[in-house]
Design an enzyme around this catalytic site. Sequence first.
Site, PDB file in Angstrom:
ATOM      1  N   SER A  57      -8.481  15.527   1.226  1.00 45.84           N
ATOM      2  CA  SER A  57      -8.574  15.562  -0.445  1.00 45.84           C
ATOM      3  C   SER A  57      -9.776  16.338  -1.015  1.00 45.84           C
ATOM      4  CB  SER A  57      -8.175  14.173  -0.843  1.00 45.84           C
ATOM      5  OG  SER A  57      -9.515  13.696  -0.664  1.00 45.84           O
ATOM      6  N   ASP A  96      -4.966  18.136   0.459  1.00 49.10           N
ATOM      7  CA  ASP A  96      -4.050  17.175  -0.142  1.00 49.10           C
ATOM      8  C   ASP A  96      -4.261  17.401  -1.654  1.00 49.10           C
ATOM      9  OD1 ASP A  96      -2.308  14.844  -0.204  1.00 49.10           O
ATOM     10  OD2 ASP A  96      -3.949  13.531   0.133  1.00 49.10           O
ATOM     11  N   ASP A 118      -0.692  20.227  -6.798  1.00 51.36           N
ATOM     12  CA  ASP A 118      -0.230  19.226  -7.507  1.00 51.36           C
ATOM     13  C   ASP A 118       0.071  19.554  -8.763  1.00 51.36           C
ATOM     14  OD1 ASP A 118       0.907  16.890  -8.452  1.00 51.36           O
ATOM     15  OD2 ASP A 118      -0.602  15.476  -7.362  1.00 51.36           O
ATOM     16  N   GLU A 148       4.931  19.972  -5.889  1.00 46.43           N
ATOM     17  CA  GLU A 148       5.265  18.420  -6.316  1.00 46.43           C
ATOM     18  C   GLU A 148       5.971  18.280  -7.661  1.00 46.43           C
ATOM     19  OE1 GLU A 148       2.668  15.205  -5.512  1.00 46.43           O
ATOM     20  OE2 GLU A 148       3.630  13.650  -7.003  1.00 46.43           O
ATOM     21  N   GLY A 193      -2.220   4.136  -2.581  1.00 45.16           N
ATOM     22  CA  GLY A 193      -3.084   2.807  -2.609  1.00 45.16           C
ATOM     23  C   GLY A 193      -2.384   1.730  -1.852  1.00 45.16           C
ATOM     24  N   HIS A 225       4.721  11.388  -0.272  1.00 43.12           N
ATOM     25  CA  HIS A 225       3.577  10.780  -0.341  1.00 43.12           C
ATOM     26  C   HIS A 225       3.402   9.255  -0.435  1.00 43.12           C
ATOM     27  CE1 HIS A 225       0.962  14.234  -1.530  1.00 43.12           C
ATOM     28  NE2 HIS A 225       2.044  14.692  -1.321  1.00 43.12           N
ATOM     29  N   SER A 228       2.124   4.505   3.067  1.00 42.46           N
ATOM     30  CA  SER A 228       1.228   3.418   3.847  1.00 42.46           C
ATOM     31  C   SER A 228       2.312   2.239   3.698  1.00 42.46           C
ATOM     32  CB  SER A 228       0.040   3.202   3.372  1.00 42.46           C
ATOM     33  OG  SER A 228      -0.791   3.919   3.871  1.00 42.46           O
ATOM     34  N   ILE A 269      -0.123   9.342   5.024  1.00 42.34           N
ATOM     35  CA  ILE A 269      -0.560   8.084   5.320  1.00 42.34           C
ATOM     36  C   ILE A 269      -2.228   8.055   5.111  1.00 42.34           C
ATOM     37  CG2 ILE A 269      -0.786   6.124   6.800  1.00 42.34           C
ATOM     38  CD1 ILE A 269       1.875   7.056   8.097  1.00 42.34           C
ATOM     39  N   SER A 271      -4.055   5.231   3.137  1.00 44.12           N
ATOM     40  CA  SER A 271      -4.432   3.632   2.961  1.00 44.12           C
ATOM     41  C   SER A 271      -4.253   2.887   4.381  1.00 44.12           C
ATOM     42  CB  SER A 271      -3.641   3.095   1.886  1.00 44.12           C
ATOM     43  OG  SER A 271      -3.722   3.826   0.576  1.00 44.12           O
TER      44      SER A 271
HETATM   45  P1  13P Z   1      -1.076   5.841   0.737  1.00 43.75           P
HETATM   46  O1  13P Z   1      -2.231   5.570  -0.246  1.00 43.75           O
HETATM   47  O2  13P Z   1       0.232   5.075   0.585  1.00 43.75           O
HETATM   48  O3  13P Z   1      -1.782   6.030   2.416  1.00 43.75           O
HETATM   49  O4  13P Z   1      -0.563   7.623   0.530  1.00 43.75           O
HETATM   50  C1  13P Z   1      -1.484   8.679   0.812  1.00 43.75           C
HETATM   51  C2  13P Z   1      -0.901  10.023   0.472  1.00 43.75           C
HETATM   52  O5  13P Z   1       0.092  10.019  -0.210  1.00 43.75           O
HETATM   53  C3  13P Z   1      -2.408  11.143   0.461  1.00 43.75           C
HETATM   54  O6  13P Z   1      -1.644  11.997  -0.314  1.00 43.75           O
HETATM   55  O1  G3H Z   2      -3.599  10.716  -2.264  1.00 40.47           O
HETATM   56  C1  G3H Z   2      -4.596  10.200  -2.114  1.00 40.47           C
HETATM   57  C2  G3H Z   2      -5.104  10.258  -0.883  1.00 40.47           C
HETATM   58  O2  G3H Z   2      -5.071   8.666  -0.347  1.00 40.47           O
HETATM   59  C3  G3H Z   2      -6.597  10.631  -0.826  1.00 40.47           C
HETATM   60  O3  G3H Z   2      -7.638   9.724  -1.551  1.00 40.47           O
HETATM   61  O4  G3H Z   2      -8.757  11.246  -3.302  1.00 40.47           O
HETATM   62  O5  G3H Z   2      -9.487   9.119  -2.397  1.00 40.47           O
HETATM   63  O6  G3H Z   2      -9.820  10.985  -1.066  1.00 40.47           O
HETATM   64  P1  G3H Z   2      -9.018  10.189  -2.012  1.00 40.47           P
HETATM   65 ZN    ZN Z   3      -0.492  11.591  -2.034  1.00 36.20          ZN
END
Ligand code: 13P
Ligand code: G3H
Ligand code: ZN
Length: 325
Positions: A57, A96, A118, A148, A193, A225, A228, A269, A271
């Site tokens: 990210s 990401d 995005d 997206e 999350g 996305h 989790s 995935i 979280s």
């Molecule tokens: P989770 O928070 O469900 O793991 O999703 C992660 C995600 O979509 C990262 O882009």
């Molecule tokens: O979509 C979000 C991902 O879980 C990345 O999270 O921006 O806290 O690194 P982050």
């Molecule tokens: Zn995401």
Amino acid sequence: MTTSYSELGLVNTRDLFAKAVKGGYAIPAFNFNNMEQLQAIISACSEVQSPVILQVSKGARQYANQTLLKYLAKGAVEYAKEIGGGRNIPIVLHLDHGDSFELCKDCIASGFSSVMIDGSHHSYEDNIALTKQVVDYAHQFDVTVEGELGVLAGIEDDVQAAAHVYTQPDEVEDFVSRTGVDSLAISIGTSHGAYKFKPGQKAEIRLDILQEIEKRIPGFPIVMHGSSSVPQEYVAIINQYGGKMSDAVGISEAQIREATKSAVCKVNIDSDGRLAMTAAVRKVFATKPEEFDPRKYLGPARDELKKLYMHKCVDVLGSNGHAFD
Ligand code: 13P
Ligand code: G3H
Ligand code: ZN
């Protein structure tokens, strides 16, 4: 200095997605920020022979440092080769939730093989314009692009959405053809999350909308996305050892598996990995308070992560055994 992803031994998503859609499985996209997470991802996926998308990210890139990241990705390929007896699983380095053209461009210059732009928080036309700008640039370097449509509820990077805006099946064909994206992230009730549904709310995603989307763009690579599952055993360990996570709930693994049998070919995935690490670290801190060597708590966290990632590949995504298809 500009580095092309092929110099690092990475691949883009094109072939991987085509095979995954055909084969009825999905490629794991696991987020990482540090060495232990990366070790766990590579060793788990190499062991079960799954292709993998290493996902970074904007925040992770700031945390880990862009230069270090490039060499971590190169190191990941070499590490996978070592495990694989000279042959590495296919590895993608993916941005990401890229939020600007400049960020995508920067990542491409530092060896990313795939980027997400995005534009889902913009108007439909602005999303198309921004996505097309990134696609036109990225394709010159054979870097693949994820766009997206629709907005996930909860926090997407710095943007907070109060409720889901589901992807409208009527828009997907137009969006895909006008932007030229290689894959499309959709919103069907997943969210980022560890708190994906409110207490009392039915914990279900809209597989009916997914079906409608697939009818409009048959065989086109779709990304989920917020996938989790928030394993309750991790939540219990976290709470047992001083954590405070009440009402944490995710998407059932059965529903994710169902989605991957069709054109969903990338599942994000993050979280679940955070929970696995936190549970393992908290347990060591609580049960062995005399420990102060980071290897003594990051080691168990890495072991737990590896177990989790292997389980995702084998029991949820069905990507095991497909590294060398
Ligand atoms: P989770 O928070 O469900 O793991 O999703 C992660 C995600 O979509 C990262 O882009
Ligand atoms: O979509 C979000 C991902 O879980 C990345 O999270 O921006 O806290 O690194 P982050
Ligand atoms: Zn995401």
